[in-house]
Motif scaffolding. Structure first.
Motif, PDB file in Angstrom:
ATOM      1  N   PRO A   1       0.827  -1.212   0.000  1.00 22.15           N
ATOM      2  CA  PRO A   1       0.000   0.000   0.000  1.00 22.15           C
ATOM      3  C   PRO A   1       0.862   1.264   0.000  1.00 22.15           C
ATOM      4  O   PRO A   1       2.047   1.224   0.324  1.00 22.15           O
ATOM      5  N   LYS A   2       0.235   2.378  -0.362  1.00 19.11           N
ATOM      6  CA  LYS A   2       0.865   3.678  -0.170  1.00 19.11           C
ATOM      7  C   LYS A   2       0.829   3.979   1.326  1.00 19.11           C
ATOM      8  O   LYS A   2       0.048   3.366   2.053  1.00 19.11           O
ATOM      9  N   VAL A   3       1.581   4.982   1.763  1.00 17.22           N
ATOM     10  CA  VAL A   3       1.495   5.358   3.180  1.00 17.22           C
ATOM     11  C   VAL A   3       0.957   6.780   3.295  1.00 17.22           C
ATOM     12  O   VAL A   3       1.519   7.718   2.724  1.00 17.22           O
ATOM     13  N   LEU A   4      -0.166   6.902   3.982  1.00 17.09           N
ATOM     14  CA  LEU A   4      -0.755   8.219   4.223  1.00 17.09           C
ATOM     15  C   LEU A   4      -0.346   8.640   5.635  1.00 17.09           C
ATOM     16  O   LEU A   4      -0.672   7.960   6.610  1.00 17.09           O
ATOM     17  N   GLY A   5       0.418   9.711   5.739  1.00 15.46           N
ATOM     18  CA  GLY A   5       0.876  10.174   7.050  1.00 15.46           C
ATOM     19  C   GLY A   5      -0.135  11.113   7.671  1.00 15.46           C
ATOM     20  O   GLY A   5      -0.579  12.064   7.025  1.00 15.46           O
ATOM     21  N   VAL A   6      -0.520  10.834   8.911  1.00  9.73           N
ATOM     22  CA  VAL A   6      -1.406  11.765   9.620  1.00  9.73           C
ATOM     23  C   VAL A   6      -0.600  12.406  10.743  1.00  9.73           C
ATOM     24  O   VAL A   6      -0.174  11.729  11.687  1.00  9.73           O
ATOM     25  N   GLU A   7      -0.338  13.688  10.618  1.00  9.16           N
ATOM     26  CA  GLU A   7       0.409  14.388  11.654  1.00  9.16           C
ATOM     27  C   GLU A   7      -0.553  14.863  12.736  1.00  9.16           C
ATOM     28  O   GLU A   7      -1.529  15.561  12.448  1.00  9.16           O
ATOM     29  N   LEU A   8      -0.290  14.449  13.969  1.00 11.79           N
ATOM     30  CA  LEU A   8      -1.140  14.868  15.086  1.00 11.79           C
ATOM     31  C   LEU A   8      -0.436  15.998  15.834  1.00 11.79           C
ATOM     32  O   LEU A   8       0.750  15.891  16.168  1.00 11.79           O
ATOM     33  N   LYS A   9      -1.179  17.066  16.077  1.00 11.27           N
ATOM     34  CA  LYS A   9      -0.614  18.209  16.811  1.00 11.27           C
ATOM     35  C   LYS A   9      -1.439  18.452  18.062  1.00 11.27           C
ATOM     36  O   LYS A   9      -2.637  18.190  18.068  1.00 11.27           O
ATOM     37  N   GLY A  10      -0.816  19.030  19.102  1.00  2.00           N
ATOM     38  CA  GLY A  10      -1.563  19.440  20.294  1.00  2.00           C
ATOM     39  C   GLY A  10      -2.027  18.264  21.133  1.00  2.00           C
ATOM     40  O   GLY A  10      -1.500  17.158  21.030  1.00  2.00           O
ATOM     41  N   ALA A  11      -3.023  18.493  21.967  1.00  2.00           N
ATOM     42  CA  ALA A  11      -3.546  17.445  22.858  1.00  2.00           C
ATOM     43  C   ALA A  11      -5.055  17.606  22.975  1.00  2.00           C
ATOM     44  O   ALA A  11      -5.592  18.705  22.820  1.00  2.00           O
ATOM     45  N   LEU A  12      -5.728  16.497  23.259  1.00  2.00           N
ATOM     46  CA  LEU A  12      -7.194  16.520  23.351  1.00  2.00           C
ATOM     47  C   LEU A  12      -7.644  17.214  24.639  1.00  2.00           C
ATOM     48  O   LEU A  12      -6.990  17.093  25.674  1.00  2.00           O
ATOM     49  N   ARG A  13      -8.767  17.897  24.566  1.00  2.00           N
ATOM     50  CA  ARG A  13      -9.347  18.471  25.784  1.00  2.00           C
ATOM     51  C   ARG A  13     -10.130  17.372  26.507  1.00  2.00           C
ATOM     52  O   ARG A  13     -10.547  16.393  25.880  1.00  2.00           O
ATOM     53  N   PRO A  14     -10.368  17.536  27.850  1.00  2.00           N
ATOM     54  CA  PRO A  14     -11.217  16.546  28.526  1.00  2.00           C
ATOM     55  C   PRO A  14     -12.587  16.498  27.823  1.00  2.00           C
ATOM     56  O   PRO A  14     -13.017  17.502  27.255  1.00  2.00           O
ATOM     57  N   TRP A  15     -13.245  15.392  27.825  1.00  6.50           N
ATOM     58  CA  TRP A  15     -14.529  15.128  27.171  1.00  6.50           C
ATOM     59  C   TRP A  15     -14.378  14.916  25.664  1.00  6.50           C
ATOM     60  O   TRP A  15     -15.355  14.671  24.956  1.00  6.50           O
ATOM     61  N   VAL A  16     -13.145  15.039  25.166  1.00  5.48           N
ATOM     62  CA  VAL A  16     -12.893  14.725  23.747  1.00  5.48           C
ATOM     63  C   VAL A  16     -11.909  13.565  23.775  1.00  5.48           C
ATOM     64  O   VAL A  16     -10.976  13.576  24.583  1.00  5.48           O
ATOM     65  N   SER A  17     -12.110  12.540  22.946  1.00  4.02           N
ATOM     66  CA  SER A  17     -11.216  11.391  23.081  1.00  4.02           C
ATOM     67  C   SER A  17     -10.836  10.788  21.737  1.00  4.02           C
ATOM     68  O   SER A  17     -11.207  11.297  20.676  1.00  4.02           O
ATOM     69  N   ALA A  18     -10.086   9.685  21.837  1.00  2.00           N
ATOM     70  CA  ALA A  18      -9.533   9.048  20.634  1.00  2.00           C
ATOM     71  C   ALA A  18     -10.627   8.741  19.608  1.00  2.00           C
ATOM     72  O   ALA A  18     -10.404   8.835  18.396  1.00  2.00           O
ATOM     73  N   LYS A  19     -11.809   8.395  20.084  1.00  2.00           N
ATOM     74  CA  LYS A  19     -12.900   8.088  19.162  1.00  2.00           C
ATOM     75  C   LYS A  19     -13.193   9.308  18.287  1.00  2.00           C
ATOM     76  O   LYS A  19     -13.482   9.178  17.089  1.00  2.00           O
ATOM     77  N   ASP A  20     -13.107  10.496  18.881  1.00  2.00           N
ATOM     78  CA  ASP A  20     -13.378  11.710  18.110  1.00  2.00           C
ATOM     79  C   ASP A  20     -12.286  11.957  17.069  1.00  2.00           C
ATOM     80  O   ASP A  20     -12.548  12.522  16.005  1.00  2.00           O
ATOM     81  N   VAL A  21     -11.060  11.501  17.390  1.00  2.00           N
ATOM     82  CA  VAL A  21      -9.967  11.663  16.415  1.00  2.00           C
ATOM     83  C   VAL A  21     -10.270  10.833  15.166  1.00  2.00           C
ATOM     84  O   VAL A  21     -10.230  11.334  14.037  1.00  2.00           O
ATOM     85  N   ILE A  22     -10.623   9.581  15.383  1.00  2.00           N
ATOM     86  CA  ILE A  22     -10.837   8.709  14.207  1.00  2.00           C
ATOM     87  C   ILE A  22     -12.142   9.095  13.494  1.00  2.00           C
ATOM     88  O   ILE A  22     -12.228   9.021  12.259  1.00  2.00           O
ATOM     89  N   LEU A  23     -13.139   9.569  14.230  1.00  2.00           N
ATOM     90  CA  LEU A  23     -14.358  10.016  13.534  1.00  2.00           C
ATOM     91  C   LEU A  23     -14.033  11.240  12.669  1.00  2.00           C
ATOM     92  O   LEU A  23     -14.541  11.371  11.543  1.00  2.00           O
ATOM     93  N   HIS A  24     -13.157  12.095  13.175  1.00  3.20           N
ATOM     94  CA  HIS A  24     -12.730  13.263  12.393  1.00  3.20           C
ATOM     95  C   HIS A  24     -12.010  12.801  11.109  1.00  3.20           C
ATOM     96  O   HIS A  24     -12.280  13.312  10.009  1.00  3.20           O
ATOM     97  N   VAL A  25     -11.131  11.816  11.256  1.00  4.05           N
ATOM     98  CA  VAL A  25     -10.393  11.309  10.082  1.00  4.05           C
ATOM     99  C   VAL A  25     -11.372  10.652   9.097  1.00  4.05           C
ATOM    100  O   VAL A  25     -11.259  10.819   7.877  1.00  4.05           O
TER     101      VAL A  25
END
Ligand code: MIC
Ligand code: SF4
Length: 656
Positions: free
Chosen positions: A153-177
């Motif tokens: 496969p090709k490689v798609l790089g996802v650069e993560l910046k900053g940090a999540l606020r409380p009440w926001v979590s990893a699930k929201d990251v992948i839903l955003h993606v």
């Protein structure tokens, strides 16, 4: 300049060249199976006359079909356990937990490769593994040979910046993606996460993100292995499995996406697709009937501790049924010891078995027309077991606070007014999780030459169907049995719920339900086409045909019903491989608009299959309309042989 994914693949390269689109063979260190795909895997392994597995570690989990309402599931468990004893495979009993969570806790090692007969195997990418989901036969072959074929496969790089606020979590990251890339945005790609934001995510957060990379259609997703990885492994009592891993600082990605974690807010995937994402705020305070927290995506210790902290001392709303299915026995036992389990129960949560449960419609189907909030990864129509239910995918934080209010609630903006705080969850101490592995049965140490233990087979276990070889000079033909739209899921093709899962080793029975939710007359029409002059059926699909599960049943059942070809605008990776393994020819329209001109009942023929399939493009004749279509033939040399042999098992056994 190497990406982390390519570094690991390079170390495992057995044959071929590591460049996007290249055909390679890679060494597979570990395999996993689960029970609902596992019975087929082990029937196929037996059909290959394989000896002890050639991997470093192979584990068979029982986690999907754990409702034993009749003898069928229990018979399947006994069958799988008996085959494990013959081939040096670890057997994980029902109740131990969900395969991906258990593999992460007990066996995941940064830098190793894992192939699993379940589409969410990429969960292991949270630990820095190349972990790939595949059809059962591919996993059986990986066990027998210690390697598998991989189109790079090709490689798609996802650069993560900053940090999540409380009440926001990893699930929201992948839903955003998912919102950014859609359910087909990851096809032909590995998603590699990097950047400063990575260190703000725990291993189980990362595993939530790599798990749902399956919903992007990606081959796999991967995170670096760092200090957080080390701490996670130490908590599991496996600190010595750690090693640091990262992409080179100057790694070049084929494609890039940047996500600012600090800008994210709670998100929800609305019915009926994981990429139908909006903010919880925008969806608004809709009334809810059910909340389910669990599944291989969000059932970690931290996820359940967050839910317990939100629910502690409060009561679930009178109109809501809250169901919790922990990811593993080790997690449940830790919650029991630290008191969080009592907090959940006292709030009114229904604690169910450590298993897939409601995620695959194995119980807890919501009421008619219900709105169900689930921390799971798929919300395809009908998957919950209730066809008119509206399932929203959300984080554990959103699920727990909404269970209290009775409406979809954005914890970020509403918690203060509700007086609900979410304290930081302390990390467990090193060695916190018990390692007795009481649910794991080790294979017997068989001396060389010893007779193998017998295979135990209940009456519900039927042989799997085999295709027939295409003779030199012959064509492949069929009349069109179904013309389908875009994004057809394997749940559409071969539905799975508590009614049907007990029949995963009984293809003739399942065949009666093929495409049930889209077109209940499909099985009858397919059988008619099989017996008719065209001697077979053809399915015409749109984009991303076969997305979702790795279940081979979505290919084996159509094979049983006489389907010879599937023509689509594009295919999901695992399903395409399953079709080829079964001897069903998948072809892609060179002119996608042609797909829209084909009608049910049209007779389609690929003449001179041996000659045409040697070329990059083939021509399909529509004998009914007098039209012809140019189709891309993406088959590798090996895949072509499988199709002409009538399937991969025929090819392996030399029965072509
Ligand atoms: C799923 O989540 O759809 C499943 C059930 O785990 C499937 C496997 C299966 O159909 O048995 C998957 O993801 O591969
Ligand atoms: Fe089990 Fe659901 Fe995960 Fe599939 S997605 S493995 S059914 S928990």
């Amino acid at each position: 300049m190497s990406t982390l994914a390519y570094k690991i693949l390079q170390e495992h390269l057995v044959a071929g060249e590591l460049m996007p689109g290249g055909e390679t063979t890679i060494r597979i260190d570990q395999t996993l199976t689960q029970d609902s795909t596992g019975t087929m895997v082990y029937l196929q392994l037996e059909a290959m006359d394989a000896g002890p597995v050639k991997t470093e570690l192979s584990v068979a989990y029982i986690d999907h079909n754990t409702l034993q309402t009749g003898f069928e599931n229990a018979d399947d468990h006994a069958f799988i356990q008996s085959v494990c004893a013959r081939h040096n495979i670890l057997f994980s009993k029902p109740g131990g937990g969900i395969c991906h969570q258990l593999q992460l806790e007990n066996y995941g090692v940064p830098g190793k490769t894992l192939l699993g007969s379940d589409s969410h195997t990429p969960t292991g990418g949270g630990l820095g593994m190349i972990a790939i989901g595949a059809g059962g036969l591919d996993v059986a072959i990986a066990m027998a040979q210690g390697a598998c074929a991989l189109t790079v496969p090709k490689v798609l790089g996802v650069e993560l910046k900053g940090a999540l606020r409380p009440w926001v979590s990893a699930k929201d990251v992948i839903l955003h993606v998912l919102k950014a890339l859609t359910v087909k945005g990851g096809v032909g790609r590995i998603i590699e996460y990097y950047g400063d934001g990575v260190k703000a995510l725990s291993v189980t957060d990362r595993a939530t993100i790599t798990n749902m990379g399956a919903e992007l259609g990606a081959t796999t997703s991967i995170f670096p292995s760092d200090e957080n990885t080390k701490r996670y492994l130490e908590q599991q009592g496996r600190g010595d499995a750690w090693k640091p891993l990262a992409a080179d600082a100057d790694a070049v990605y084929d494609e890039e996406l940047t996500v600012d974690l600090s800008a994210l807010e709670p998100l929800a995937a609305k019915p009926h697709s994981p990429d139908n994402v909006d903010s919880v705020r925008a969806v608004g305070p809709i009334e809810i009937d059910q909340v389910c927290i669990g599944s291989c995506t969000n059932s970690s210790y931290a996820d359940l501790m967050k839910a317990a902290a939100i629910l502690k001392g409060r009561k679930v709303h009178p109109n809501v049924s809250l169901v919790i299915s922990p990811g593993s026995a080790a997690i449940l036992s830790e919650l029991a010891r630290n008191g969080a389990l009592a907090d959940l129960i006292d709030a009114g949560a229904r604690i169910i078995e450590n298993a897939c449960g409601p995620c695959i419609g194995m119980g807890q189907s919501p009421k008619s027309g219900a709105v169900s909030l689930r921390t799971f990864n798929r919300n395809f129509k009908g998957r919950s077991g209730t066809n008119d239910a509206e399932v929203y995918l959300v984080s554990p934080e959103t699920a727990a606070i909404s269970a209290l209010t009775g409406v979809l609630t954005d914890g970020l903006s509403a918690h203060a007014a509700l007086g609900i705080e979410l304290p930081p969850i302390p990390e467990p101490a090193p060695g916190a999780f018990r390692r007795e592995n009481a649910f794991v049965v080790l294979p017997p140490d068989l001396p060389a030459g010893a007779a193998l233990p017998d295979v135990v087979m209940g009456p519900n276990i039927k042989p799997f169907p085999r295709g027939t070889a295409v003779r030199e000079g012959d064509g492949i033909s069929g009349s069109v049995v179904l013309v389908a739209g875009d994004n057809i899921t394997t749940d559409d093709i071969m539905p799975s719920d508590s009614r049907l899962l007990p029949y995963r080793s009984n293809i003739p029975h399942l065949a009666e339900y093929c495409f049930e939710k889209i077109d209940a007359a499909f099985p009858a029409r397919a059988k008619e086409a099989q017996a008719g002059p065209a001697q077979g059926g053809v399915i015409v699909g749109g984009e991303n045909y076969g997305q979702g599960s790795s279940r081979e049943h979505a290919a084996l059942v159509p094979l049983y019903l006489g389907i010879r070809m599937v023509l689509a605008k594009s295919f999901a990776r695992i399903h395409r491989a399953n079709l080829i393994n079964s001897g069903i020819l998948p072809l892609v329209f060179a002119e996608p608009a042609d797909a829209d001109t084909i009608k049910e009942g049209d007779v389609l023929v690929l003449e001179l299959a041996h000659t045409q399939l040697a070329e990059p493009q083939v021509v399909i004749q529509n004998k009914t309309q007098g039209a012809q279509y140019r189709m891309a033939n993406g088959l590798t040399g090996e895949e072509r042989k499988m199709i002409l042999a009538g399937g991969r098992i025929n090819l392996i056994r030399g029965e072509a």
